[in-house]
Design an enzyme around this catalytic site. Sequence first.
Site, PDB file in Angstrom:
ATOM      1  N   ARG A 257      21.255 102.854  88.607  1.00 59.71           N
ATOM      2  CA  ARG A 257      22.660 103.268  88.693  1.00 59.71           C
ATOM      3  C   ARG A 257      22.817 104.168  89.906  1.00 59.71           C
ATOM      4  O   ARG A 257      21.969 105.025  90.171  1.00 59.71           O
ATOM      5  CB  ARG A 257      23.102 104.011  87.434  1.00 59.71           C
ATOM      6  CG  ARG A 257      24.591 104.349  87.493  1.00 59.71           C
ATOM      7  CD  ARG A 257      25.100 105.047  86.259  1.00 59.71           C
ATOM      8  NE  ARG A 257      26.508 105.402  86.439  1.00 59.71           N
ATOM      9  CZ  ARG A 257      27.164 106.230  85.655  1.00 59.71           C
ATOM     10  NH1 ARG A 257      26.570 106.780  84.622  1.00 59.71           N
ATOM     11  NH2 ARG A 257      28.427 106.513  85.903  1.00 59.71           N
ATOM     12  N   HIS A 258      23.894 103.974  90.643  1.00 58.54           N
ATOM     13  CA  HIS A 258      24.174 104.796  91.822  1.00 58.54           C
ATOM     14  C   HIS A 258      24.151 106.275  91.461  1.00 58.54           C
ATOM     15  O   HIS A 258      24.327 106.663  90.303  1.00 58.54           O
ATOM     16  CB  HIS A 258      25.535 104.412  92.418  1.00 58.54           C
ATOM     17  CG  HIS A 258      26.680 104.698  91.490  1.00 58.54           C
ATOM     18  ND1 HIS A 258      27.233 105.954  91.328  1.00 58.54           N
ATOM     19  CD2 HIS A 258      27.359 103.886  90.652  1.00 58.54           C
ATOM     20  CE1 HIS A 258      28.201 105.909  90.454  1.00 58.54           C
ATOM     21  NE2 HIS A 258      28.309 104.652  90.014  1.00 58.54           N
ATOM     22  N   GLY A 259      23.975 107.115  92.465  1.00 61.67           N
ATOM     23  CA  GLY A 259      23.998 108.560  92.258  1.00 61.67           C
ATOM     24  C   GLY A 259      25.391 109.071  91.935  1.00 61.67           C
ATOM     25  O   GLY A 259      26.395 108.362  92.065  1.00 61.67           O
ATOM     26  N   GLU A 260      25.431 110.328  91.542  1.00 66.44           N
ATOM     27  CA  GLU A 260      26.697 110.946  91.141  1.00 66.44           C
ATOM     28  C   GLU A 260      27.680 111.012  92.306  1.00 66.44           C
ATOM     29  O   GLU A 260      27.311 111.223  93.454  1.00 66.44           O
ATOM     30  CB  GLU A 260      26.445 112.367  90.627  1.00 66.44           C
ATOM     31  CG  GLU A 260      27.698 113.035  90.091  1.00 66.44           C
ATOM     32  CD  GLU A 260      27.448 114.447  89.605  1.00 66.44           C
ATOM     33  OE1 GLU A 260      27.068 114.608  88.435  1.00 66.44           O
ATOM     34  OE2 GLU A 260      27.630 115.375  90.419  1.00 66.44           O
ATOM     35  N   THR A 261      28.949 110.836  91.975  1.00 69.86           N
ATOM     36  CA  THR A 261      30.051 110.981  92.930  1.00 69.86           C
ATOM     37  C   THR A 261      30.972 112.094  92.430  1.00 69.86           C
ATOM     38  O   THR A 261      30.832 112.561  91.290  1.00 69.86           O
ATOM     39  CB  THR A 261      30.871 109.678  93.018  1.00 69.86           C
ATOM     40  OG1 THR A 261      31.549 109.482  91.772  1.00 69.86           O
ATOM     41  CG2 THR A 261      29.987 108.478  93.331  1.00 69.86           C
ATOM     42  N   GLU A 262      31.910 112.501  93.259  1.00 67.78           N
ATOM     43  CA  GLU A 262      32.877 113.510  92.809  1.00 67.78           C
ATOM     44  C   GLU A 262      33.723 112.973  91.659  1.00 67.78           C
ATOM     45  O   GLU A 262      34.138 113.728  90.787  1.00 67.78           O
ATOM     46  CB  GLU A 262      33.759 113.985  93.968  1.00 67.78           C
ATOM     47  CG  GLU A 262      33.096 115.038  94.837  1.00 67.78           C
ATOM     48  CD  GLU A 262      32.477 116.178  94.027  1.00 67.78           C
ATOM     49  OE1 GLU A 262      33.186 116.826  93.232  1.00 67.78           O
ATOM     50  OE2 GLU A 262      31.267 116.411  94.190  1.00 67.78           O
ATOM     51  N   SER A 263      33.977 111.681  91.646  1.00 67.49           N
ATOM     52  CA  SER A 263      34.740 111.094  90.536  1.00 67.49           C
ATOM     53  C   SER A 263      33.962 111.228  89.230  1.00 67.49           C
ATOM     54  O   SER A 263      34.549 111.508  88.180  1.00 67.49           O
ATOM     55  CB  SER A 263      35.066 109.627  90.823  1.00 67.49           C
ATOM     56  OG  SER A 263      35.927 109.517  91.932  1.00 67.49           O
ATOM     57  N   ASN A 264      32.638 111.031  89.276  1.00 64.64           N
ATOM     58  CA  ASN A 264      31.813 111.263  88.086  1.00 64.64           C
ATOM     59  C   ASN A 264      31.910 112.729  87.671  1.00 64.64           C
ATOM     60  O   ASN A 264      32.073 113.050  86.491  1.00 64.64           O
ATOM     61  CB  ASN A 264      30.335 110.949  88.344  1.00 64.64           C
ATOM     62  CG  ASN A 264      30.041 109.488  88.541  1.00 64.64           C
ATOM     63  OD1 ASN A 264      29.380 109.125  89.502  1.00 64.64           O
ATOM     64  ND2 ASN A 264      30.508 108.641  87.647  1.00 64.64           N
TER      65      ASN A 264
ATOM     66  N   ARG B 203      29.486 103.608  96.920  1.00 64.78           N
ATOM     67  CA  ARG B 203      28.446 104.395  96.253  1.00 64.78           C
ATOM     68  C   ARG B 203      27.159 103.600  96.055  1.00 64.78           C
ATOM     69  O   ARG B 203      26.061 104.146  96.155  1.00 64.78           O
ATOM     70  CB  ARG B 203      28.972 104.977  94.940  1.00 64.78           C
ATOM     71  CG  ARG B 203      29.570 103.973  93.952  1.00 64.78           C
ATOM     72  CD  ARG B 203      30.448 104.711  92.946  1.00 64.78           C
ATOM     73  NE  ARG B 203      30.974 103.870  91.881  1.00 64.78           N
ATOM     74  CZ  ARG B 203      32.138 103.228  91.939  1.00 64.78           C
ATOM     75  NH1 ARG B 203      32.877 103.280  93.029  1.00 64.78           N
ATOM     76  NH2 ARG B 203      32.561 102.526  90.903  1.00 64.78           N
TER      77      ARG B 203
ATOM     78  N   GLU C 190      31.725  97.441  89.254  1.00 63.33           N
ATOM     79  CA  GLU C 190      32.121  98.079  88.003  1.00 63.33           C
ATOM     80  C   GLU C 190      33.432  97.473  87.501  1.00 63.33           C
ATOM     81  O   GLU C 190      34.177  96.845  88.265  1.00 63.33           O
ATOM     82  CB  GLU C 190      32.265  99.586  88.214  1.00 63.33           C
ATOM     83  CG  GLU C 190      32.542 100.407  86.967  1.00 63.33           C
ATOM     84  CD  GLU C 190      31.481 100.299  85.880  1.00 63.33           C
ATOM     85  OE1 GLU C 190      31.456  99.253  85.179  1.00 63.33           O
ATOM     86  OE2 GLU C 190      30.701 101.243  85.710  1.00 63.33           O
TER      87      GLU C 190
ATOM     88  N   HIS D 153      26.282  99.845  88.548  1.00 69.34           N
ATOM     89  CA  HIS D 153      27.085 100.854  87.847  1.00 69.34           C
ATOM     90  C   HIS D 153      26.725 100.926  86.362  1.00 69.34           C
ATOM     91  O   HIS D 153      26.163  99.982  85.806  1.00 69.34           O
ATOM     92  CB  HIS D 153      28.566 100.500  88.000  1.00 69.34           C
ATOM     93  CG  HIS D 153      28.948 100.285  89.423  1.00 69.34           C
ATOM     94  ND1 HIS D 153      29.356 101.300  90.252  1.00 69.34           N
ATOM     95  CD2 HIS D 153      28.931  99.163  90.198  1.00 69.34           C
ATOM     96  CE1 HIS D 153      29.592 100.821  91.460  1.00 69.34           C
ATOM     97  NE2 HIS D 153      29.339  99.522  91.452  1.00 69.34           N
TER      98      HIS D 153
END
Length: 195
Positions: A7-14, A57, A80, A147
């Site tokens: 799974r992709h790394g954390e984003t600000e949306s996460n 991402r 996603e 995702h």
Amino acid sequence: MNIYLLRHGETESNNKKVYYGSLDSSLNEKGIEQIKKAKEYLKNIKFDKVYISNSKRAKQTANIIIEHNKDFIIDNNINEMDLGIFEGKTYKELEKLYPLEWKCWSEDWKEYAPPKGESYVDFYARVKKFIQSIEKLDLENVLIITHGGVIRSIYAYILGENLDLFWKFASKNGDVSLIKYEYGNWFVDFIVHAE
């Protein structure tokens, strides 16, 4: 065949805990660190093929994991879920802004599609199509960078096409899972958390 799911790394949306599937968001600092840890975990594996979703991402994650060979295969089937008008909103905002749509989605999460989005059933169908194409490969190691919703849908597929299993697994940012396809059977080998 070994299929590694990342799974992709954390984003600000996460970080803001908003619903986002088709919205594009970049990795934040924590997300970059998560993927560096995943890279260390995966460093001795030679991947025959690397599949990524079409999101920024996922591409950023792939560029950290695989430095030299950028021969990624972009597959929209592992994008996603498109949440339509729900994109970029928190749980509380959805309840307030779209009470009728939110109620319909809560009561029928599999079949209901948020306006301008897709239903889980449609989303699952494209993920299933993708993983069935992977079954036909004769390779040793495959990496899929995607995702959380896609990974949980893959679990639901390989564990008997039980869509309710979607909610029975976590898939955190930067997690690495190994699933195997041997003698016509799927199984989950392990799940490693990045943190």
